[in-house]
Design an enzyme around this catalytic site. Structure first.
Site, PDB file in Angstrom:
ATOM      1  N   GLU A   1      -7.330  -8.751   4.064  1.00 56.15           N
ATOM      2  CA  GLU A   1      -8.395  -7.802   4.441  1.00 56.15           C
ATOM      3  C   GLU A   1      -8.534  -6.715   3.378  1.00 56.15           C
ATOM      4  O   GLU A   1      -8.472  -5.516   3.665  1.00 56.15           O
ATOM      5  CB  GLU A   1      -8.128  -7.222   5.840  1.00 56.15           C
ATOM      6  CG  GLU A   1      -8.171  -8.301   6.907  1.00 56.15           C
ATOM      7  CD  GLU A   1      -8.233  -7.795   8.352  1.00 56.15           C
ATOM      8  OE1 GLU A   1      -8.094  -6.586   8.581  1.00 56.15           O
ATOM      9  OE2 GLU A   1      -8.445  -8.638   9.240  1.00 56.15           O
TER      10      GLU A   1
ATOM     11  N   GLU B   1      -6.767 -15.618  10.796  1.00 52.54           N
ATOM     12  CA  GLU B   1      -6.565 -14.747  11.962  1.00 52.54           C
ATOM     13  C   GLU B   1      -7.684 -15.007  12.945  1.00 52.54           C
ATOM     14  O   GLU B   1      -8.861 -14.830  12.620  1.00 52.54           O
ATOM     15  CB  GLU B   1      -6.553 -13.260  11.554  1.00 52.54           C
ATOM     16  CG  GLU B   1      -5.288 -12.856  10.820  1.00 52.54           C
ATOM     17  CD  GLU B   1      -5.193 -11.356  10.533  1.00 52.54           C
ATOM     18  OE1 GLU B   1      -5.728 -10.553  11.312  1.00 52.54           O
ATOM     19  OE2 GLU B   1      -4.584 -11.012   9.511  1.00 52.54           O
TER      20      GLU B   1
HETATM   21  O1  AHR Z   1      -3.459  -9.139  13.708  1.00 51.97           O
HETATM   22  C1  AHR Z   1      -3.531  -7.748  13.698  1.00 51.97           C
HETATM   23  C2  AHR Z   1      -4.281  -7.200  12.486  1.00 51.97           C
HETATM   24  O2  AHR Z   1      -5.623  -7.590  12.553  1.00 51.97           O
HETATM   25  C3  AHR Z   1      -3.840  -7.699  11.139  1.00 51.97           C
HETATM   26  O3  AHR Z   1      -2.756  -7.009  10.641  1.00 51.97           O
HETATM   27  C4  AHR Z   1      -5.040  -7.458  10.289  1.00 51.97           C
HETATM   28  O4  AHR Z   1      -5.136  -8.356   9.206  1.00 51.97           O
HETATM   29  C5  AHR Z   1      -6.198  -7.587  11.268  1.00 51.97           C
HETATM   30  O5  AHR Z   1      -7.092  -6.550  11.159  1.00 51.97           O
END
Ligand code: AHR
Length: 486
Positions: A173, A296
């Site tokens: 990110e 994610e």
């Molecule tokens: O999964 C929680 C958080 O969500 C992670 O650290 C980040 O990459 C995302 O914003």
């Protein structure tokens, strides 16, 4: 009545097993307590790693695990986590609850865990606050067998042979917590870092560039335009958030029928989201060399009352199971571009498949979905047409039945979910060419969950009726099924 028609001759190719991957971050009780309890713990462990968690993961054949973050990755310095545990540097985990991280779980411990489970490790390197040299030396430390000082250091720390870590994420990110970079800037940073993510012997790293969040297509466009030739994968993050704001995401366990459908509707947007990013990738990479890595995904609700807001601990219900089923069916159908995905996160954080409390372990409804879907791993995706009615609300109109199918060694597996909260549905399976079938099912009222006292949500046998050359099942309301045909 609904119909699922299969065309076993056609499909999109292999469903890479890594689609069934997971994510583990130094966040809340994911690593500490969830995976690692230390070798002196009364909880059964091997070198500090919980044996019950290892056993549960082996049963679903966990293929790949991403670590150490997330946002944490861009403040993680791997050298803090090697050498004698008592000498390791202590830091404050500024992203997640401001707790002290003692680095007792580092590179050796994570890779030991992966070896115990039998899964591939996926490292996420620090770009936001790290250096090129730091990342390059991490690659050398785990992947080289040359007689360099770094390799000697690894050997002195107890590991003779290289681990051969294949998957490398270059930042996380980086448009946000990983450095607030603009896509043009990150594309150049990525090109530089990946140049030093070296191949040692036959250990060629699979380099994954940080990708977009949700529908920010311009990030994908810029990365593909400026850096496509330097990457093997491009990531994508998408969370299913029921509420309209981050402050009010809604309860994981206490929700209305309307919120149930809203959640499933938002999860189902994954299909359109993938199509959007894939269309851009196709323009720059028509042969689909570059993988889309959804590293994610999952539900994100308000934390359980009374728990640390920075720990992101939430319970898990049949609603989560349906989100998982809908999403995994979508990934299967996009397997020609999506070649890895990692649900967030594996233990005690967000849409966890496992919850722990002291020595106790709960297998959540989402865990059971990964069990029901595991036959798809490395199978050949086959065409699967669903004819069914609609369910949901005026705002979120949904296909009542979600499904995907694959074939491996002459056995066809269909996974199907009935999203309706109240109505069972008869489903006919056509075109299978099979002589016999069996089924398994996970079902329960939408709020049903497993907790530390009761685990009512369990996989059961599903009756499959053979009729006039085809097969018939009845999917109860709010259910996920696996049907095996041969
Ligand atoms: O999964 C929680 C958080 O969500 C992670 O650290 C980040 O990459 C995302 O914003």
């Amino acid at each position: 009545m609904a119909e699922i028609t299969l065309n076993p001759k056609n499909g999109k190719g292999k469903i890479h097993k890594e689609i069934y991957g997971h994510f583990s971050e130094h966040l809340g009780r994911c690593i500490y307590q969830g995976i690692f309890v230390g070798k002196d713990s009364a909880i059964p462990n091997v070198r500090g790693i919980r044996s019950d968690v290892v056993e549960a993961l082996k049963k679903i054949h966990l293929p790949v695990l991403r670590w150490p973050g997330g946002c944490f990755a861009d403040e993680y310095h791997w050298r803090d986590g090697i050498g004698p545990q008592e000498n390791r540097r202590r830091m404050v985990n500024t992203n997640w609850g401001g707790v002290v991280e003692d680095n007792s779980f580092g590179t050796h411990e994570f890779l030991d865990f992966c070896e115990q489970v039998g899964c591939e490790p996926y490292f996420n390197a620090n770009v936001g606050s790290g250096t090129v040299r730091e990342m390059a030396e991490w690659v050398e430390y785990v992947n080289s067998d040359g007689d360099s000082s770094i390799v000697r250091e690894r050997r002195a720390n107890g590991r003779q042979d290289a681990w051969k870590v294949k998957y490398w994420g270059i930042g996380n990110e980086n448009w946000g917590c990983g450095g607030n970079m603009r896509p043009e800037y990150y594309a150049d940073v990525y090109r530089r870092y990946q140049s030093f993510c070296k191949t040692y012997g036959e250990n060629r790293p699979f380099r994954i560039a940080c990708g977009a969040s949700d529908f920010t297509f311009e990030w994908t466009e810029t990365l593909m335009k400026q850096a496509a030739r330097y990457m093997d994968g491009l990531s994508l993050h998408y969370y299913t958030v029921c509420g309209n704001t981050w402050e009010h995401k809604g309860s994981a366990t206490d929700f209305t029928t309307e919120e149930y459908y809203t959640t499933l509707g938002k999860a189902a947007r994954m299909d359109g989201l993938l199509k959007g990013h894939e269309a851009i990738m196709d323009r720059y990479d028509p042969k689909k060399r570059i993988s889309l890595i959804v590293d994610e995904w999952g539900t994100w609700f308000d934390v359980e009352p009374g728990t640390n807001p920075g720990f992101l601990y939430q319970q898990n219900t049949m609603r989560d199971a349906l989100v998982a089923a809908v999403t995994l069916n979508i990934f299967n159908r996009h397997c020609d571009r999506v070649r890895m995905a990692n649900i967030a996160q594996m233990v005690n954080v967000l849409q966890a498949i496992l919850l722990t409390e002291g020595e106790r372990l709960v297998l959540t409804p989402t865990y059971h979905v990964f069990d029901l879907f595991q036959a798809h791993q490395d199978a050949r995706e086959i065409d699967c047409f669903v004819t069914a009615g609609k369910t949901g609300t005026e705002e979120w109109s949904l296909e009542q039945i979600s499904a995907s199918a694959s074939e491996k060694d002459g056995v066809i597996t269909v996974t199907a979910a009935n999203l309706d909260a109240e109505k069972a549905e008869e489903v006919i399976l056509l075109g299978t060419g099979a002589a016999k079938a069996r089924g398994r099912i996970l079902t329960g009222e939408m709020h049903a969950k497993n907790d530390f006292d009761h685990s009512p949500v369990q996989v059961q046998d599903l009756a499959v009726e053979q009729k006039d050359g085809c097969f018939k099942v009845v999917l109860p309301a709010c259910s996920v099924a696996e049907i095996t045909l041969e």
